[in-house]
Design a protein around this motif. Structure first.
Motif, PDB file in Angstrom:
ATOM      1  N   PRO A 139       0.833  -1.210   0.000  1.00 18.70           N
ATOM      2  CA  PRO A 139       0.000   0.000   0.000  1.00 18.70           C
ATOM      3  C   PRO A 139       0.867   1.261   0.000  1.00 18.70           C
ATOM      4  N   THR A 140       1.356   1.634  -1.171  1.00 19.10           N
ATOM      5  CA  THR A 140       2.310   2.743  -1.265  1.00 19.10           C
ATOM      6  C   THR A 140       1.688   4.077  -1.670  1.00 19.10           C
ATOM      7  N   ARG A 141       0.455   4.067  -2.154  1.00 22.13           N
ATOM      8  CA  ARG A 141      -0.194   5.309  -2.588  1.00 22.13           C
ATOM      9  C   ARG A 141      -1.520   5.481  -1.868  1.00 22.13           C
ATOM     10  N   ARG A 142      -1.883   6.725  -1.657  1.00 18.86           N
ATOM     11  CA  ARG A 142      -3.122   7.044  -0.950  1.00 18.86           C
ATOM     12  C   ARG A 142      -4.217   7.507  -1.904  1.00 18.86           C
ATOM     13  N   GLN A 143      -4.225   6.928  -3.091  1.00 13.72           N
ATOM     14  CA  GLN A 143      -5.271   7.219  -4.072  1.00 13.72           C
ATOM     15  C   GLN A 143      -5.313   6.091  -5.088  1.00 13.72           C
ATOM     16  N   GLY A 144      -6.386   6.021  -5.828  1.00 12.58           N
ATOM     17  CA  GLY A 144      -6.507   5.039  -6.891  1.00 12.58           C
ATOM     18  C   GLY A 144      -7.315   3.818  -6.482  1.00 12.58           C
ATOM     19  N   THR A 145      -7.490   2.918  -7.433  1.00 17.63           N
ATOM     20  CA  THR A 145      -8.328   1.734  -7.238  1.00 17.63           C
ATOM     21  C   THR A 145      -7.843   0.857  -6.101  1.00 17.63           C
ATOM     22  N   PHE A 146      -6.541   0.615  -6.020  1.00 20.14           N
ATOM     23  CA  PHE A 146      -6.018  -0.247  -4.952  1.00 20.14           C
ATOM     24  C   PHE A 146      -6.283   0.374  -3.581  1.00 20.14           C
ATOM     25  N   TYR A 147      -6.034   1.637  -3.435  1.00 24.27           N
ATOM     26  CA  TYR A 147      -6.310   2.343  -2.179  1.00 24.27           C
ATOM     27  C   TYR A 147      -7.806   2.304  -1.867  1.00 24.27           C
ATOM     28  N   ASP A 148      -8.629   2.596  -2.870  1.00 26.35           N
ATOM     29  CA  ASP A 148     -10.075   2.628  -2.677  1.00 26.35           C
ATOM     30  C   ASP A 148     -10.636   1.270  -2.256  1.00 26.35           C
ATOM     31  N   ALA A 149      -9.990   0.181  -2.685  1.00 23.42           N
ATOM     32  CA  ALA A 149     -10.462  -1.153  -2.313  1.00 23.42           C
ATOM     33  C   ALA A 149     -10.430  -1.361  -0.797  1.00 23.42           C
ATOM     34  N   PHE A 150      -9.555  -0.648  -0.121  1.00 26.57           N
ATOM     35  CA  PHE A 150      -9.436  -0.773   1.335  1.00 26.57           C
ATOM     36  C   PHE A 150     -10.078   0.389   2.075  1.00 26.57           C
ATOM     37  N   ASN A 151     -10.594   1.334   1.335  1.00 26.06           N
ATOM     38  CA  ASN A 151     -11.141   2.538   1.957  1.00 26.06           C
ATOM     39  C   ASN A 151     -12.534   2.840   1.417  1.00 26.06           C
ATOM     40  N   GLY A 152     -12.687   3.849   0.593  1.00 27.42           N
ATOM     41  CA  GLY A 152     -13.983   4.345   0.155  1.00 27.42           C
ATOM     42  C   GLY A 152     -14.868   3.369  -0.596  1.00 27.42           C
ATOM     43  N   ARG A 153     -14.299   2.369  -1.270  1.00 31.61           N
ATOM     44  CA  ARG A 153     -15.107   1.408  -2.033  1.00 31.61           C
ATOM     45  C   ARG A 153     -14.958  -0.010  -1.472  1.00 31.61           C
ATOM     46  N   ARG A 154     -14.616  -0.109  -0.206  1.00 32.85           N
ATOM     47  CA  ARG A 154     -14.344  -1.389   0.443  1.00 32.85           C
ATOM     48  C   ARG A 154     -15.511  -2.374   0.343  1.00 32.85           C
ATOM     49  N   SER A 155     -16.725  -1.877   0.296  1.00 38.90           N
ATOM     50  CA  SER A 155     -17.892  -2.767   0.250  1.00 38.90           C
ATOM     51  C   SER A 155     -17.932  -3.615  -1.024  1.00 38.90           C
ATOM     52  N   LEU A 156     -17.206  -3.202  -2.059  1.00 41.58           N
ATOM     53  CA  LEU A 156     -17.173  -3.946  -3.318  1.00 41.58           C
ATOM     54  C   LEU A 156     -16.103  -5.035  -3.331  1.00 41.58           C
TER      55      LEU A 156
END
Length: 187
Positions: A141-158
């Motif tokens: 987890p090296t970046r705080r934006q993008g699809t990979f980041y969102d998978a663990f944060n804002g879009r985690r429900s998906l």
């Protein structure tokens, strides 16, 4: 592998040297072996070196050790079991290369997922139209934006998410001595 079988989208963030690339290589070969009629696995990473020398080196190793069982032929970035059961590795900044892949059973594997351009993720999503489509993201987890980041944060429900700490690895736990995995000294 259980998460990929059950969930449409799986994201795994972990420490360095936890074996995630090897596990992703296992997922590619397992995917092709799981479907008799047709299956496609498409892999990518931010650079050609990461595709060819990391993930595909592991896929070629697994295939070579199990060639009689798996069948087919492997090259630098392709494994063809049959005309309708194959895996390919791409490194590109051209999303068009990821478009047009459709199959009842299609797996996308994104290694070093933090570093992959968002246009690539959009192209991948356009190919995930069937119920049997799967997406596996792995990386640090090296970046705080993008699809990979969102998978663990804002879009985690998906997503079905997993985290592998260095403290969870066999070498650090003292349960095994696995060459190539993170060591207690490094931690």
């Amino acid at each position: 592998l259980k998460a990929v079988r059950k969930s449409k989208r799986v994201a795994v963030r972990s420490c360095n040297g936890s074996g995630k690339t090897y596990a992703a290589a296992c997922a590619v070969v397992w995917w092709l072996m799981s479907f008799r009629d047709s299956a496609i696995a498409i892999t990518t990473a931010p650079t050609e070196r990461q595709v060819k020398d990391l993930l595909w080196r592991e896929i070629r190793h697994i295939h070579a050790a199990n060639a009689a069982l798996v069948g087919g032929t492997a090259s630098q970035t392709a494994l063809e079991v049959s005309p309708r059961r194959y895996a390919k590795g791409f490194s590109t900044d051209a999303p068009e290369r990821f478009q047009g892949f459709h199959d009842a059973n299609i797996l996308f594997v994104v290694d070093e997922a933090s570093g992959v351009d968002e246009d690539i993720y959009q192209a991948i999503e356009g190919s995930m139209t069937t119920g049997g489509a799967r997406l596996l993201l792995i990386g640090n987890p090296t970046r705080r934006q993008g699809t990979f980041y969102d998978a663990f944060n804002g879009r985690r429900s998906l997503w079905h998410t997993m985290h592998i700490s260095a403290f969870d690895t066999p070498n650090v736990k003292g349960k095994a001595e696995v060459p190539g995995l993170v060591t207690p000294e490094w931690v």
